[in-house]
Design a protein around this motif. Sequence first.
Motif, PDB file in Angstrom:
ATOM      1  N   GLU A   4       0.867  -1.182   0.000  1.00  9.76           N
ATOM      2  CA  GLU A   4       0.000   0.000   0.000  1.00  9.76           C
ATOM      3  C   GLU A   4       0.899   1.225   0.000  1.00  9.76           C
ATOM      4  O   GLU A   4       1.951   1.234   0.634  1.00  9.76           O
ATOM      5  N   SER A   5       0.505   2.253  -0.736  1.00  3.96           N
ATOM      6  CA  SER A   5       1.378   3.425  -0.863  1.00  3.96           C
ATOM      7  C   SER A   5       1.211   4.414   0.278  1.00  3.96           C
ATOM      8  O   SER A   5       2.160   5.112   0.637  1.00  3.96           O
ATOM      9  N   THR A   6       0.026   4.484   0.870  1.00  2.00           N
ATOM     10  CA  THR A   6      -0.197   5.396   2.000  1.00  2.00           C
ATOM     11  C   THR A   6      -1.157   4.762   2.997  1.00  2.00           C
ATOM     12  O   THR A   6      -1.924   3.852   2.655  1.00  2.00           O
ATOM     13  N   LYS A   7      -1.111   5.275   4.201  1.00  2.00           N
ATOM     14  CA  LYS A   7      -2.044   4.837   5.247  1.00  2.00           C
ATOM     15  C   LYS A   7      -2.268   6.022   6.171  1.00  2.00           C
ATOM     16  O   LYS A   7      -1.324   6.701   6.569  1.00  2.00           O
ATOM     17  N   ARG A   8      -3.506   6.270   6.502  1.00  2.00           N
ATOM     18  CA  ARG A   8      -3.857   7.333   7.450  1.00  2.00           C
ATOM     19  C   ARG A   8      -3.868   6.695   8.829  1.00  2.00           C
ATOM     20  O   ARG A   8      -4.603   5.725   9.063  1.00  2.00           O
ATOM     21  N   VAL A   9      -3.065   7.216   9.754  1.00  2.00           N
ATOM     22  CA  VAL A   9      -2.935   6.603  11.073  1.00  2.00           C
ATOM     23  C   VAL A   9      -3.169   7.633  12.172  1.00  2.00           C
ATOM     24  O   VAL A   9      -2.918   8.822  12.001  1.00  2.00           O
ATOM     25  N   ARG A  10      -3.651   7.127  13.290  1.00  2.00           N
ATOM     26  CA  ARG A  10      -3.825   7.973  14.474  1.00  2.00           C
ATOM     27  C   ARG A  10      -2.586   7.815  15.343  1.00  2.00           C
ATOM     28  O   ARG A  10      -2.127   6.700  15.601  1.00  2.00           O
ATOM     29  N   VAL A  11      -2.043   8.903  15.818  1.00  2.00           N
ATOM     30  CA  VAL A  11      -0.837   8.841  16.644  1.00  2.00           C
ATOM     31  C   VAL A  11      -1.132   8.056  17.914  1.00  2.00           C
ATOM     32  O   VAL A  11      -2.245   8.081  18.439  1.00  2.00           O
ATOM     33  N   GLY A  12      -0.126   7.296  18.359  1.00  2.00           N
ATOM     34  CA  GLY A  12      -0.260   6.536  19.589  1.00  2.00           C
ATOM     35  C   GLY A  12      -0.899   5.177  19.430  1.00  2.00           C
ATOM     36  O   GLY A  12      -1.034   4.447  20.402  1.00  2.00           O
ATOM     37  N   GLU A  13      -1.321   4.816  18.206  1.00  2.00           N
ATOM     38  CA  GLU A  13      -1.932   3.517  17.972  1.00  2.00           C
ATOM     39  C   GLU A  13      -1.030   2.655  17.096  1.00  2.00           C
ATOM     40  O   GLU A  13      -0.263   3.169  16.292  1.00  2.00           O
ATOM     41  N   VAL A  14      -1.162   1.340  17.264  1.00  2.00           N
ATOM     42  CA  VAL A  14      -0.324   0.389  16.531  1.00  2.00           C
ATOM     43  C   VAL A  14      -0.969   0.068  15.185  1.00  2.00           C
ATOM     44  O   VAL A  14      -2.172  -0.187  15.112  1.00  2.00           O
ATOM     45  N   TYR A  15      -0.155   0.086  14.129  1.00  5.15           N
ATOM     46  CA  TYR A  15      -0.618  -0.240  12.785  1.00  5.15           C
ATOM     47  C   TYR A  15       0.334  -1.242  12.153  1.00  5.15           C
ATOM     48  O   TYR A  15       1.481  -1.377  12.586  1.00  5.15           O
ATOM     49  N   GLU A  16      -0.164  -1.912  11.123  1.00  4.03           N
ATOM     50  CA  GLU A  16       0.677  -2.861  10.399  1.00  4.03           C
ATOM     51  C   GLU A  16       0.509  -2.651   8.900  1.00  4.03           C
ATOM     52  O   GLU A  16      -0.592  -2.351   8.420  1.00  4.03           O
ATOM     53  N   THR A  17       1.612  -2.808   8.187  1.00  5.14           N
ATOM     54  CA  THR A  17       1.588  -2.799   6.734  1.00  5.14           C
ATOM     55  C   THR A  17       2.517  -3.906   6.261  1.00  5.14           C
ATOM     56  O   THR A  17       3.242  -4.496   7.076  1.00  5.14           O
ATOM     57  N   THR A  18       2.478  -4.199   4.979  1.00 11.04           N
ATOM     58  CA  THR A  18       3.361  -5.235   4.435  1.00 11.04           C
ATOM     59  C   THR A  18       4.043  -4.743   3.172  1.00 11.04           C
ATOM     60  O   THR A  18       3.532  -3.856   2.464  1.00 11.04           O
ATOM     61  N   TYR A  19       5.190  -5.331   2.913  1.00  6.18           N
ATOM     62  CA  TYR A  19       5.947  -5.074   1.689  1.00  6.18           C
ATOM     63  C   TYR A  19       6.041  -6.372   0.894  1.00  6.18           C
ATOM     64  O   TYR A  19       6.227  -7.445   1.471  1.00  6.18           O
ATOM     65  N   TYR A  20       5.907  -6.255  -0.406  1.00  4.48           N
ATOM     66  CA  TYR A  20       6.005  -7.393  -1.317  1.00  4.48           C
ATOM     67  C   TYR A  20       7.465  -7.588  -1.715  1.00  4.48           C
ATOM     68  O   TYR A  20       8.151  -6.633  -2.068  1.00  4.48           O
ATOM     69  N   ALA A  21       7.948  -8.835  -1.649  1.00  6.15           N
ATOM     70  CA  ALA A  21       9.311  -9.147  -2.088  1.00  6.15           C
ATOM     71  C   ALA A  21       9.274 -10.406  -2.944  1.00  6.15           C
ATOM     72  O   ALA A  21       8.558 -11.364  -2.610  1.00  6.15           O
ATOM     73  N   HIS A  22      10.010 -10.407  -4.036  1.00  9.31           N
ATOM     74  CA  HIS A  22      10.076 -11.566  -4.928  1.00  9.31           C
ATOM     75  C   HIS A  22      11.508 -11.722  -5.421  1.00  9.31           C
ATOM     76  O   HIS A  22      12.128 -10.762  -5.877  1.00  9.31           O
ATOM     77  N   ASN A  23      12.025 -12.955  -5.325  1.00  9.20           N
ATOM     78  CA  ASN A  23      13.365 -13.264  -5.820  1.00  9.20           C
ATOM     79  C   ASN A  23      13.242 -13.627  -7.295  1.00  9.20           C
ATOM     80  O   ASN A  23      12.673 -14.650  -7.647  1.00  9.20           O
ATOM     81  N   ASN A  24      13.779 -12.783  -8.158  1.00  8.06           N
ATOM     82  CA  ASN A  24      13.687 -12.989  -9.601  1.00  8.06           C
ATOM     83  C   ASN A  24      14.751 -13.940 -10.140  1.00  8.06           C
ATOM     84  O   ASN A  24      14.725 -14.283 -11.317  1.00  8.06           O
ATOM     85  N   SER A  25      15.687 -14.362  -9.288  1.00 12.08           N
ATOM     86  CA  SER A  25      16.795 -15.190  -9.765  1.00 12.08           C
ATOM     87  C   SER A  25      16.480 -16.674  -9.615  1.00 12.08           C
ATOM     88  O   SER A  25      15.491 -17.059  -9.009  1.00 12.08           O
ATOM     89  N   ALA A  26      17.386 -17.492 -10.153  1.00 10.69           N
ATOM     90  CA  ALA A  26      17.214 -18.953 -10.115  1.00 10.69           C
ATOM     91  C   ALA A  26      17.937 -19.587  -8.936  1.00 10.69           C
ATOM     92  O   ALA A  26      18.044 -20.805  -8.854  1.00 10.69           O
ATOM     93  N   VAL A  27      18.443 -18.765  -8.025  1.00 13.39           N
ATOM     94  CA  VAL A  27      19.159 -19.266  -6.849  1.00 13.39           C
ATOM     95  C   VAL A  27      18.670 -18.525  -5.606  1.00 13.39           C
ATOM     96  O   VAL A  27      18.154 -17.413  -5.710  1.00 13.39           O
ATOM     97  N   PRO A  28      18.823 -19.125  -4.419  1.00 13.68           N
ATOM     98  CA  PRO A  28      18.464 -18.407  -3.187  1.00 13.68           C
ATOM     99  C   PRO A  28      19.368 -17.193  -2.988  1.00 13.68           C
ATOM    100  O   PRO A  28      20.563 -17.248  -3.304  1.00 13.68           O
TER     101      PRO A  28
END
Length: 195
Positions: free
Chosen positions: A83-107
């Motif tokens: 998600e590009s933005t999130k409206r949050v209230r100060v003092g409260e806990v929030y969670e977001t996630t980031y997408y990650a993908h390995n494009n290579s053929a090895v770990p």
Amino acid sequence: MSGARKSDVVKLVCVAVAAFAFTFSLVPLYRIACEKVFGIRLDGSAVSESAVVPATPVAERWVTVEFDGSVNSKLPWSFRPNESTKRVRVGEVYETTYYAHNNSAVPVVGSATPSVAPARASGYFQKTECFCFTLQTLQAGETRDMPVRFIIDPALPADVNTVTLSYMFYKNDLATERLSQAPRAGALTTARATR
């Protein structure tokens, strides 16, 4: 030894001692700059939510958090916020996630470096859980959502209405090399045991 040579030796010793003292003092200065100014925890631990969440309710104040993510050119991953933005209230806990993908053929092993803008807001942006606290390994072609839990401290300066959380992912060459050698070492041990 002549007086001039003794003087030169004393000067050299003083310079060496000063250089050592300066180098020794860089570690705590670096830690202070990272943790206090930029909000980066160097001990690999999270801030406890109870340490940041106020015991009593705070005034109704909302802040926009923008999310950004990029990878170093040596890291063969795709990486971006879900998600590009999130409206949050100060003092409260929030969670977001980031997408990650390995494009290579090895770990590949990567490590993320966070930054918060504006810089004066970094001390008020507290992460309680983050993929940036540890190295991340993605197998060949693996995709993963990486979580970040955070709290905006209510003491954030009143004129700061938007905070940007950015991550730059880098390839960890040493850990990736060790990972690539691990199966070979195991196969070699198995081959020896079967002889």
